[in-house]
Design a protein around this motif. Sequence first.
Motif, short mmCIF file in Angstrom:
data_model
loop_
_atom_site.label_atom_id
_atom_site.label_comp_id
_atom_site.label_asym_id
_atom_site.label_seq_id
_atom_site.Cartn_x
_atom_site.Cartn_y
_atom_site.Cartn_z
N MET A 186 0.83 -1.21 0.00
CA MET A 186 0.00 0.00 0.00
C MET A 186 0.87 1.26 0.00
O MET A 186 0.45 2.30 -0.43
CB MET A 186 -0.93 0.03 1.23
CG MET A 186 -2.08 -0.97 1.15
SD MET A 186 -3.03 -0.83 -0.38
CE MET A 186 -4.11 0.52 0.02
N ARG A 187 2.09 1.17 0.53
CA ARG A 187 2.96 2.34 0.58
C ARG A 187 3.47 2.70 -0.81
O ARG A 187 3.84 3.83 -1.06
CB ARG A 187 4.16 2.09 1.50
CG ARG A 187 3.84 1.91 2.95
CD ARG A 187 3.48 3.20 3.63
NE ARG A 187 4.52 4.21 3.53
CZ ARG A 187 4.28 5.50 3.73
NH1 ARG A 187 3.05 5.89 4.02
NH2 ARG A 187 5.24 6.39 3.65
N ILE A 188 3.51 1.70 -1.67
CA ILE A 188 4.11 1.94 -2.98
C ILE A 188 3.17 2.73 -3.88
O ILE A 188 3.62 3.52 -4.68
CB ILE A 188 4.49 0.60 -3.64
CG1 ILE A 188 5.52 -0.11 -2.75
CG2 ILE A 188 5.08 0.82 -5.02
CD1 ILE A 188 5.81 -1.52 -3.16
N LYS A 189 1.90 2.56 -3.68
CA LYS A 189 0.96 3.13 -4.62
C LYS A 189 1.11 4.66 -4.81
O LYS A 189 1.19 5.10 -5.96
CB LYS A 189 -0.46 2.79 -4.21
CG LYS A 189 -1.35 2.62 -5.42
CD LYS A 189 -2.78 2.31 -5.02
CE LYS A 189 -3.72 2.94 -6.00
NZ LYS A 189 -5.03 3.13 -5.42
N PRO A 190 1.16 5.42 -3.73
CA PRO A 190 1.34 6.86 -3.94
C PRO A 190 2.61 7.17 -4.71
O PRO A 190 2.66 8.12 -5.50
CB PRO A 190 1.42 7.43 -2.53
CG PRO A 190 0.86 6.39 -1.65
CD PRO A 190 1.05 5.08 -2.33
N ARG A 191 3.63 6.34 -4.50
CA ARG A 191 4.88 6.63 -5.18
C ARG A 191 4.76 6.38 -6.68
O ARG A 191 5.30 7.13 -7.49
CB ARG A 191 6.01 5.79 -4.59
CG ARG A 191 7.19 6.68 -4.18
CD ARG A 191 8.37 5.86 -3.75
NE ARG A 191 8.32 5.60 -2.31
CZ ARG A 191 9.04 4.64 -1.75
NH1 ARG A 191 9.78 3.83 -2.49
NH2 ARG A 191 8.98 4.47 -0.44
N ILE A 192 4.02 5.33 -7.03
CA ILE A 192 3.80 5.08 -8.46
C ILE A 192 2.97 6.22 -9.05
O ILE A 192 3.28 6.75 -10.12
CB ILE A 192 3.08 3.73 -8.66
CG1 ILE A 192 4.05 2.60 -8.29
CG2 ILE A 192 2.63 3.59 -10.11
CD1 ILE A 192 3.42 1.24 -8.31
N GLU A 193 1.97 6.61 -8.30
CA GLU A 193 1.13 7.71 -8.76
C GLU A 193 1.98 8.95 -8.99
O GLU A 193 1.84 9.66 -10.00
CB GLU A 193 0.05 7.99 -7.70
CG GLU A 193 -1.03 8.92 -8.19
CD GLU A 193 -1.93 9.38 -7.06
OE1 GLU A 193 -2.06 8.65 -6.06
OE2 GLU A 193 -2.47 10.49 -7.18
N GLN A 194 2.87 9.17 -8.07
CA GLN A 194 3.78 10.31 -8.18
C GLN A 194 4.60 10.22 -9.45
O GLN A 194 4.74 11.19 -10.20
CB GLN A 194 4.69 10.33 -6.95
CG GLN A 194 6.05 10.93 -7.18
CD GLN A 194 6.18 12.27 -6.47
OE1 GLN A 194 5.18 12.81 -5.97
NE2 GLN A 194 7.37 12.81 -6.43
N LYS A 195 5.13 9.01 -9.71
CA LYS A 195 5.96 8.82 -10.92
C LYS A 195 5.14 9.11 -12.17
O LYS A 195 5.60 9.79 -13.08
CB LYS A 195 6.47 7.36 -10.96
CG LYS A 195 7.73 7.14 -10.14
CD LYS A 195 8.93 7.08 -11.09
CE LYS A 195 10.28 7.32 -10.48
NZ LYS A 195 10.55 7.17 -9.12
N ILE A 196 3.92 8.53 -12.19
CA ILE A 196 3.07 8.74 -13.36
C ILE A 196 2.77 10.22 -13.55
O ILE A 196 2.94 10.78 -14.63
CB ILE A 196 1.75 7.95 -13.23
CG1 ILE A 196 2.06 6.45 -13.23
CG2 ILE A 196 0.79 8.31 -14.36
CD1 ILE A 196 0.87 5.59 -12.87
N ALA A 197 2.35 10.85 -12.46
CA ALA A 197 1.99 12.27 -12.54
C ALA A 197 3.17 13.08 -13.04
O ALA A 197 3.04 13.93 -13.92
CB ALA A 197 1.54 12.77 -11.17
N GLN A 198 4.32 12.78 -12.48
CA GLN A 198 5.50 13.56 -12.86
C GLN A 198 5.82 13.40 -14.34
O GLN A 198 6.12 14.37 -15.02
CB GLN A 198 6.69 13.13 -12.00
CG GLN A 198 7.88 14.06 -12.17
CD GLN A 198 8.93 13.85 -11.09
OE1 GLN A 198 8.71 13.10 -10.14
NE2 GLN A 198 10.05 14.52 -11.23
N SER A 199 5.71 12.14 -14.83
CA SER A 199 6.03 11.97 -16.26
C SER A 199 5.00 12.64 -17.14
O SER A 199 5.34 13.23 -18.17
CB SER A 199 6.17 10.49 -16.64
OG SER A 199 5.97 9.65 -15.56
#
Lengths: 278, 287, 252, 286
Positions: free
Chosen positions: A1-14
């Motif tokens: 569950m901790r990873i999800k925001p980080r993936i979201e962050q990566k996607i948003a940033q790209s």
Amino acid sequence: MRIKPRIEQKIAQSVLMFFTFIAVLVLVFILAVILKNGLPQLSLEFLSRNPADMGREGGILSTIVATIYLTIIALLVATPLGVGTAIYLTEYTVENRITRIIRFGAECLAGIPSIIFGLFGFILFVNRLKFGWSILSGGLTLAFMVLPTIIRTSEEAIKAVPASYRLVSFSLGSTRWQTVTKVVLPSAIPGIITGIILSIGRSIGETAAVIFTAGSALRMPTSLFSSSRSMAVHFYILAREGISMSKAYGTAAVLVIAILIVNLITYYLMERYIKHRS
Amino acid sequence: MTKIVISMTRIKILNLGLCLLLALGYVSCRPGKSSQRIVVAGSTSIQPFADKWAELFMEKRPETVVDVQGGGSSAGIQAVQTGAADIGMSSRALTEDEKELFEIEVARDGLAIIIHPENQLDNLQLDQVRSIFSGEITTWEILNGKAKNITVVVREEGSGTRAAFQELVMGRLRISKRAIVQDSNGTVREIVSRDPNAIGFISLGLVNKSVKTLSLDGIYPTEESIQNETYRLVRPFLFLTRAAPSGLVKEFIDFILSEEIQQLIKKEGLIPIKKNPGPRDDQDRTE
Amino acid sequence: MKTTGITVRNFSHYYGQHQSLKNLNLDVYRNEILGIIGPAKSGKSTFLTCLNRLNDLIPGSRVEGKILIDNQDIYQPDVDVVALRRKLGLVFATPVPLPTTIYENVVYGVRLLGKNNHQELDDIVEDSLEKAGLWNEVKDRLKTSALKLSGGQQQRLCLARVLALKPEYIMLDEPTSGLDPISTMKIEDSLRILKNDFTIILVTNNTKQAARIADRTAFFLMGELIEIDETAIIFTRPSDERTEAYLQGKFG
Amino acid sequence: MTKIERNERLIRLCLLVVAFSAISVLAVITIFIFEQGTPIMFKYGFKNFLLGQDWYPSEKSFGLFPMIVGSLMVTLGALIIGVPLGLASAIFLTEFSNRRLARILKPFIELLAGIPSVVYGFIGLMFLIPFIRENLGGPGLSVLASSIILGVMILPTVTSIAIDSIRAVPDSFREGSIALGATKWQTVKMVILPAARSGIVAGVVLGMGRAIGETMAVIMVAGNAAAIPDSILAPVRTLTSNIALEMAYASGEHRQALFATGVILFVIIMILNTIANLTSARQKKR
């Protein structure tokens, strides 16, 4: 569950990066096309000769001169009016109904599309006052168009002058007008000039308001009442009617370079101004 | 922080500059003493030619200024009626209530139906043209066999070219409102020259190699077919004055009617008028 | 022996509905240093701006009562406010040099009078800076920006700027509040000398400063004048217990 | 009164006159446009002007509905293209990119706000129109082309205002959010964008004003057919281009009808202005 925001962050940033890339790319493309096709057209001759054969031959001298005249008239009229209004609003009144009316009016003026200024200038200056299609009509119309810019930037610049300067000036026995001219305006000058330069940029690039008021006669202006074609109008006509694409690119390059120079000066002044304020 | 100090002295420099500019403006804006001026305004179809005539006239008479303005036929007629212009230019025949003006035909112009140079089509019947521009025929299929939509390009409401086209081709039928509208002959030509599916109409004088001219009912617009009116889309180029031309205005009109300029007119794709009616003939000149 | 310079009678000041000065009565003698002490928001600064009518500039400002300066009622409509402000020079709490050179700062007020003679201006600059104790530090860089001076120097420049006007009264509004002890000392030294030629009103929130240099001291509290007397008396035997409490640091 | 005070009064009066004459310009413009434009609206009826489908001035048919729809369509299109790009650039440059890149790109984007609109129109004419015609069909001159050109045109405006208002969000907000364990993106989404919202909205409204008021660039790429477009590839005419296209030649009632077009445009802009003023006033209150 901790990873999800980080993936979201990566996607948003790209995604954001991609969008920024597109935006910058489009703008770079526009600039590059104009300069790549336009710069080879530029020569001393292009700048120093009048257009001939409807612009197919020759240079763009008369349109440069017309643009300069239009801009000068616009500023000669708009600067005193605009700076005077700004001084009145900031130094001579307290916030009340009158200032609110004036400020609201200035803001409305700022939002009016240039074509409406063109219509207005056509009716008032060209027809009613019988100035005809002329440098004078065009210049006055442009003056009205840039007036809100000058009011707003001057007002901001004057407001940014520390109140303590005024207090000191008064305490040393100066009148309000002396305070304005000796202390406030000198400190606000960079900001005011920024507004004026912005207005120069708008005047140079304006087409809709000018074409109906200054006309499009392809001649060197000889008096305030001669009809003349500004650079932007010339470019518009060259490009649309396919008269000469090479000359169109050349004119566009001159326009864009002029605007870039004007904006760079503005930017430089702004930077300095902000530095001085902090 | 010294920069602010500099800015105080800069105002002085600025003031100086402003004064200089003013002085410059004054000097250059003073009207020349001996200049005489004619204002010519009206049809944008005539304007580019008139520009050239004015240029040549001013070469011969350096002390004069001929100011050529666009504005369109109706505006030109109005301008000469109100005295705003000395000469009005109209590329359409005058209506009844405009007839009190003096009209001098300086040239004739054909309306050319133009298409993209790669289009195989060569000829259209007048009623086909009418159907295309009214929006009845929307594809090239029955015309040249290509199943492409036709891009119809027309002039805007109020232009003399459109009025002439309306009168000569459309009659009482409306031009389709889905047609692309452009506000000069040059732009119509530009768009037709770029779009393989486009069709438009422009002044014959402004046709160039970038577009292909169609024959109408088998007849191409030429000097001959226009002078003898076998080509049907013909309109007059009129110069209008409020009273019988005199003085500089008369000199300018005479200059245009001279052999030299009429030859030039021909070279530029317009059709010279058949005979040279001197201005004296104006009053009894028939339509 | 004591000549009265300023006479304040039944004087009140309002900002809109708020009464900031309440029915003041006091006199200021010529060639004295009058210290005004009191906690923040006591109306000390407002009092100064009432004396040179700088409060005119504040919207909603209103006065009652009388202030006579050299027997002239300064709130009469025919008073030349500009001249009044020249007569009562004011030094602000934070030094505010105008964004120009040291020289131009000093002559700012003089130039407003239309004086432009170089020699005369040079003399005024030297004289004023000398009196403010700044001349030796800046005489070689008069044409450089005043903003480059240190805080203490700036405040002395502001004092010199007031002196250049040749005022009769000098009002200082917490002039040393932002300064280091050495700068403070320099300004206090200047004031002791200036006393011979000027009448000085010194507002300070530093009671020790009043004790050091004021001839008389007034204590303001919440817009009221609690008491005014010889400095020695105020600091040793105040007649009001609030004065005593303030001086002992019980509030403020 | 002393002499000085009299002078001061005179100066104050002069400045008041200056300020009022500056503003009377607005009044004069409004009066002239309405004076020229409203009589014909009364004569033929507001409803016919606002809702009429046919624009044939030579037949006294003055329906402006297609142009009103056209203006709104291309403006909406411009926003759809300009706002996401502009906003994304602003967020990226303020929150995600390194500072040096932002220092270079922000002035660059702002410089582009000054480029004359005709230049944008020209680029559209040269590159975008043929591209659309050859790849998507239709004449090229279209709603799509106008929307893209206007979108690119308002991009610098939207970006630079959005950057300013995002930068105005206090750092303590960011720190607070990060301290609570949020990612940068979550911080942007949940804290920064809401805090900068009204500034961003004001920027969008300003861009919208620019888009709806733009004339020459639109004339060049829109095709200007006076009919409601049936697809985004069909030509379209806006209120502004209706005026500029026909103004030069129009006379009589035709010209008055163009002024009536101006009146309608004017009213739409005023409504937008008021909305913009209200939003920025609300921002100040916060």
